[in-house]
Design a protein around this motif. Structure first.
Motif, PDB file in Angstrom:
ATOM      1  N   SER A  19     -26.174   6.034  -8.781  1.00 59.07           N
ATOM      2  CA  SER A  19     -27.446   6.030  -8.420  1.00 59.07           C
ATOM      3  C   SER A  19     -27.794   7.523  -7.600  1.00 59.07           C
ATOM      4  O   SER A  19     -28.363   8.207  -7.600  1.00 59.07           O
ATOM      5  CB  SER A  19     -28.117   5.117  -7.508  1.00 59.07           C
ATOM      6  N   GLY A  20     -26.853   7.435  -6.314  1.00 56.72           N
ATOM      7  CA  GLY A  20     -26.791   8.443  -5.659  1.00 56.72           C
ATOM      8  C   GLY A  20     -26.653   9.970  -6.390  1.00 56.72           C
ATOM      9  O   GLY A  20     -27.234  10.955  -6.021  1.00 56.72           O
ATOM     10  N   VAL A  21     -25.360   9.839  -7.409  1.00 59.42           N
ATOM     11  CA  VAL A  21     -25.244  10.951  -7.990  1.00 59.42           C
ATOM     12  C   VAL A  21     -26.319  11.349  -8.818  1.00 59.42           C
ATOM     13  O   VAL A  21     -26.726  12.743  -9.243  1.00 59.42           O
ATOM     14  CB  VAL A  21     -23.868  10.919  -8.623  1.00 59.42           C
ATOM     15  N   SER A  22     -26.924  10.362  -9.507  1.00 54.98           N
ATOM     16  CA  SER A  22     -27.948  10.715 -10.601  1.00 54.98           C
ATOM     17  C   SER A  22     -29.504  11.121  -9.906  1.00 54.98           C
ATOM     18  O   SER A  22     -30.184  11.763 -10.314  1.00 54.98           O
ATOM     19  CB  SER A  22     -28.275   9.517 -11.184  1.00 54.98           C
ATOM     20  N   ARG A  33     -13.415   3.509  -9.039  1.00 55.50           N
ATOM     21  CA  ARG A  33     -12.775   2.039  -8.728  1.00 55.50           C
ATOM     22  C   ARG A  33     -11.170   2.418  -8.334  1.00 55.50           C
ATOM     23  O   ARG A  33     -10.801   3.348  -8.907  1.00 55.50           O
ATOM     24  CB  ARG A  33     -12.700   1.282 -10.039  1.00 55.50           C
ATOM     25  N   ALA A  34     -10.541   1.677  -7.726  1.00 56.41           N
ATOM     26  CA  ALA A  34      -9.317   1.825  -7.150  1.00 56.41           C
ATOM     27  C   ALA A  34      -8.372   0.795  -7.493  1.00 56.41           C
ATOM     28  O   ALA A  34      -8.963  -0.387  -7.416  1.00 56.41           O
ATOM     29  CB  ALA A  34      -9.248   2.231  -5.455  1.00 56.41           C
ATOM     30  N   TYR A  35      -7.123   0.798  -7.525  1.00 53.07           N
ATOM     31  CA  TYR A  35      -6.117   0.008  -7.889  1.00 53.07           C
ATOM     32  C   TYR A  35      -6.292  -1.007  -8.839  1.00 53.07           C
ATOM     33  O   TYR A  35      -6.131  -2.211  -8.750  1.00 53.07           O
ATOM     34  CB  TYR A  35      -5.674  -0.553  -6.373  1.00 53.07           C
ATOM     35  N   GLU A  36      -6.968  -0.538  -9.804  1.00 54.38           N
ATOM     36  CA  GLU A  36      -7.022  -1.460 -11.163  1.00 54.38           C
ATOM     37  C   GLU A  36      -5.834  -2.559 -11.458  1.00 54.38           C
ATOM     38  O   GLU A  36      -5.960  -3.590 -11.887  1.00 54.38           O
ATOM     39  CB  GLU A  36      -7.704  -0.819 -12.346  1.00 54.38           C
ATOM     40  N   GLU A  37      -4.740  -1.467 -11.263  1.00 52.32           N
ATOM     41  CA  GLU A  37      -3.665  -2.510 -11.720  1.00 52.32           C
ATOM     42  C   GLU A  37      -3.395  -3.576 -10.602  1.00 52.32           C
ATOM     43  O   GLU A  37      -2.499  -4.495 -11.090  1.00 52.32           O
ATOM     44  CB  GLU A  37      -2.182  -1.412 -11.431  1.00 52.32           C
ATOM     45  N   LEU A  38      -3.987  -3.609  -9.623  1.00 46.83           N
ATOM     46  CA  LEU A  38      -3.625  -4.789  -8.637  1.00 46.83           C
ATOM     47  C   LEU A  38      -4.439  -5.946  -8.987  1.00 46.83           C
ATOM     48  O   LEU A  38      -4.412  -7.104  -8.519  1.00 46.83           O
ATOM     49  CB  LEU A  38      -3.790  -4.583  -7.221  1.00 46.83           C
ATOM     50  N   GLY A  39      -5.352  -5.809  -9.980  1.00 49.99           N
ATOM     51  CA  GLY A  39      -6.390  -6.898 -10.512  1.00 49.99           C
ATOM     52  C   GLY A  39      -7.541  -7.189  -9.402  1.00 49.99           C
ATOM     53  O   GLY A  39      -8.201  -8.108  -9.708  1.00 49.99           O
ATOM     54  N   GLY A  40      -7.517  -6.535  -8.329  1.00 47.90           N
ATOM     55  CA  GLY A  40      -8.603  -6.688  -7.470  1.00 47.90           C
ATOM     56  C   GLY A  40      -9.921  -6.050  -7.873  1.00 47.90           C
ATOM     57  O   GLY A  40      -9.857  -5.140  -8.388  1.00 47.90           O
ATOM     58  N   CYS A  41     -10.618  -6.123  -6.715  1.00 53.12           N
ATOM     59  CA  CYS A  41     -12.119  -5.452  -6.801  1.00 53.12           C
ATOM     60  C   CYS A  41     -12.124  -4.200  -5.742  1.00 53.12           C
ATOM     61  O   CYS A  41     -12.670  -4.544  -4.945  1.00 53.12           O
ATOM     62  CB  CYS A  41     -13.161  -6.345  -6.606  1.00 53.12           C
ATOM     63  N   TYR A  42     -11.516  -3.299  -6.105  1.00 57.92           N
ATOM     64  CA  TYR A  42     -11.402  -2.122  -4.920  1.00 57.92           C
ATOM     65  C   TYR A  42     -12.146  -0.879  -5.383  1.00 57.92           C
ATOM     66  O   TYR A  42     -12.243  -0.683  -6.617  1.00 57.92           O
ATOM     67  CB  TYR A  42      -9.860  -1.578  -4.622  1.00 57.92           C
ATOM     68  N   VAL A  43     -12.729  -0.541  -4.416  1.00 56.75           N
ATOM     69  CA  VAL A  43     -13.518   0.747  -4.523  1.00 56.75           C
ATOM     70  C   VAL A  43     -12.899   2.103  -3.489  1.00 56.75           C
ATOM     71  O   VAL A  43     -12.824   1.640  -2.365  1.00 56.75           O
ATOM     72  CB  VAL A  43     -15.027   0.783  -4.410  1.00 56.75           C
ATOM     73  N   GLU A  44     -12.662   3.015  -3.900  1.00 57.89           N
ATOM     74  CA  GLU A  44     -12.418   4.103  -3.106  1.00 57.89           C
ATOM     75  C   GLU A  44     -13.195   4.404  -1.815  1.00 57.89           C
ATOM     76  O   GLU A  44     -14.398   4.409  -2.215  1.00 57.89           O
ATOM     77  CB  GLU A  44     -12.322   5.509  -3.740  1.00 57.89           C
ATOM     78  N   ALA A  45     -12.872   4.614  -0.814  1.00 58.47           N
ATOM     79  CA  ALA A  45     -13.785   5.003   0.384  1.00 58.47           C
ATOM     80  C   ALA A  45     -14.628   6.303  -0.184  1.00 58.47           C
ATOM     81  O   ALA A  45     -13.784   7.089  -0.752  1.00 58.47           O
ATOM     82  CB  ALA A  45     -12.972   5.273   1.384  1.00 58.47           C
ATOM     83  N   THR A  46     -15.657   6.343   0.110  1.00 59.76           N
ATOM     84  CA  THR A  46     -16.679   7.107  -0.567  1.00 59.76           C
ATOM     85  C   THR A  46     -17.481   7.937   0.382  1.00 59.76           C
ATOM     86  O   THR A  46     -18.407   7.052   1.253  1.00 59.76           O
ATOM     87  CB  THR A  46     -17.559   6.699  -1.727  1.00 59.76           C
ATOM     88  N   ILE A  47     -17.501   9.281   0.403  1.00 57.84           N
ATOM     89  CA  ILE A  47     -18.645   9.987   0.996  1.00 57.84           C
ATOM     90  C   ILE A  47     -19.570  10.823   0.159  1.00 57.84           C
ATOM     91  O   ILE A  47     -18.914  11.428  -0.902  1.00 57.84           O
ATOM     92  CB  ILE A  47     -18.011  11.168   2.078  1.00 57.84           C
ATOM     93  N   LEU A  48     -20.649  10.615   0.042  1.00 55.91           N
ATOM     94  CA  LEU A  48     -21.700  11.323  -0.700  1.00 55.91           C
ATOM     95  C   LEU A  48     -22.481  12.655   0.078  1.00 55.91           C
ATOM     96  O   LEU A  48     -22.641  12.310   1.143  1.00 55.91           O
ATOM     97  CB  LEU A  48     -22.885  10.623  -1.196  1.00 55.91           C
ATOM     98  N   ASP A  49     -22.335  13.805  -0.403  1.00 51.16           N
ATOM     99  CA  ASP A  49     -22.856  14.802   0.587  1.00 51.16           C
ATOM    100  C   ASP A  49     -24.250  15.373  -0.203  1.00 51.16           C
ATOM    101  O   ASP A  49     -24.577  15.040  -1.595  1.00 51.16           O
ATOM    102  CB  ASP A  49     -21.860  16.099   0.291  1.00 51.16           C
ATOM    103  N   GLY A  50     -25.063  15.895   0.354  1.00 48.25           N
ATOM    104  CA  GLY A  50     -26.229  16.210  -0.297  1.00 48.25           C
ATOM    105  C   GLY A  50     -27.457  15.265  -0.568  1.00 48.25           C
ATOM    106  O   GLY A  50     -27.918  15.296  -1.596  1.00 48.25           O
ATOM    107  N   VAL A  51     -27.324  13.968   0.165  1.00 47.34           N
ATOM    108  CA  VAL A  51     -28.288  13.181  -0.010  1.00 47.34           C
ATOM    109  C   VAL A  51     -29.607  13.162   0.554  1.00 47.34           C
ATOM    110  O   VAL A  51     -29.674  13.607   1.777  1.00 47.34           O
ATOM    111  CB  VAL A  51     -27.516  11.725   0.510  1.00 47.34           C
ATOM    112  N   ARG A  52     -30.834  13.198  -0.316  1.00 44.42           N
ATOM    113  CA  ARG A  52     -32.027  13.271   0.147  1.00 44.42           C
ATOM    114  C   ARG A  52     -32.480  11.968   0.729  1.00 44.42           C
ATOM    115  O   ARG A  52     -32.240  10.908   0.577  1.00 44.42           O
ATOM    116  CB  ARG A  52     -32.798  13.725  -0.876  1.00 44.42           C
ATOM    117  N   ALA A  53     -33.433  12.153   1.885  1.00 39.57           N
ATOM    118  CA  ALA A  53     -33.819  11.029   2.675  1.00 39.57           C
ATOM    119  C   ALA A  53     -34.637  10.046   1.638  1.00 39.57           C
ATOM    120  O   ALA A  53     -34.605   8.782   2.170  1.00 39.57           O
ATOM    121  CB  ALA A  53     -34.615  11.443   3.631  1.00 39.57           C
ATOM    122  N   ASP A  54     -35.166  10.516   0.437  1.00 35.69           N
ATOM    123  CA  ASP A  54     -35.904   9.385  -0.209  1.00 35.69           C
ATOM    124  C   ASP A  54     -34.988   8.782  -1.355  1.00 35.69           C
ATOM    125  O   ASP A  54     -35.609   8.262  -2.186  1.00 35.69           O
ATOM    126  CB  ASP A  54     -37.197  10.489  -0.871  1.00 35.69           C
TER     127      ASP A  54
END
Length: 66
Positions: A19-22, A33-54
């Motif tokens: 949503s942020g990217v769109s 998604r990270a570590y799919e081979e482990l079978g868990g539900c992992y998401v990479e630590a994420t930083i979004l840049d240029g996010v508008r306040a709205d």
């Protein structure tokens, strides 16, 4: 970093990232998604840049941990 509680929560977090990217943000770090081979539900630590306040990612709390 631990796994998210379940696949539904992982998909919710990934949906926020998409949503942020769109709405014009840029992924500066992570964002996938990270570590799919482990079978868990992992998401990479994420930083979004240029996010508008709205945008959804600026207005709603995104908790990657439960």
């Amino acid at each position: 970093m631990g796994a998210l509680i379940d696949a539904g929560h992982m998909n919710r977090v990934l949906g926020y990232i998409d949503s942020g990217v769109s709405q014009g943000a840029r992924i500066a770090l992570g964002g996938k998604r990270a570590y799919e081979e482990l079978g868990g539900c992992y998401v990479e630590a994420t930083i979004l840049d240029g996010v508008r306040a709205d945008t959804r990612v600026a207005r709603e709390e995104i908790s990657g941990r439960c």
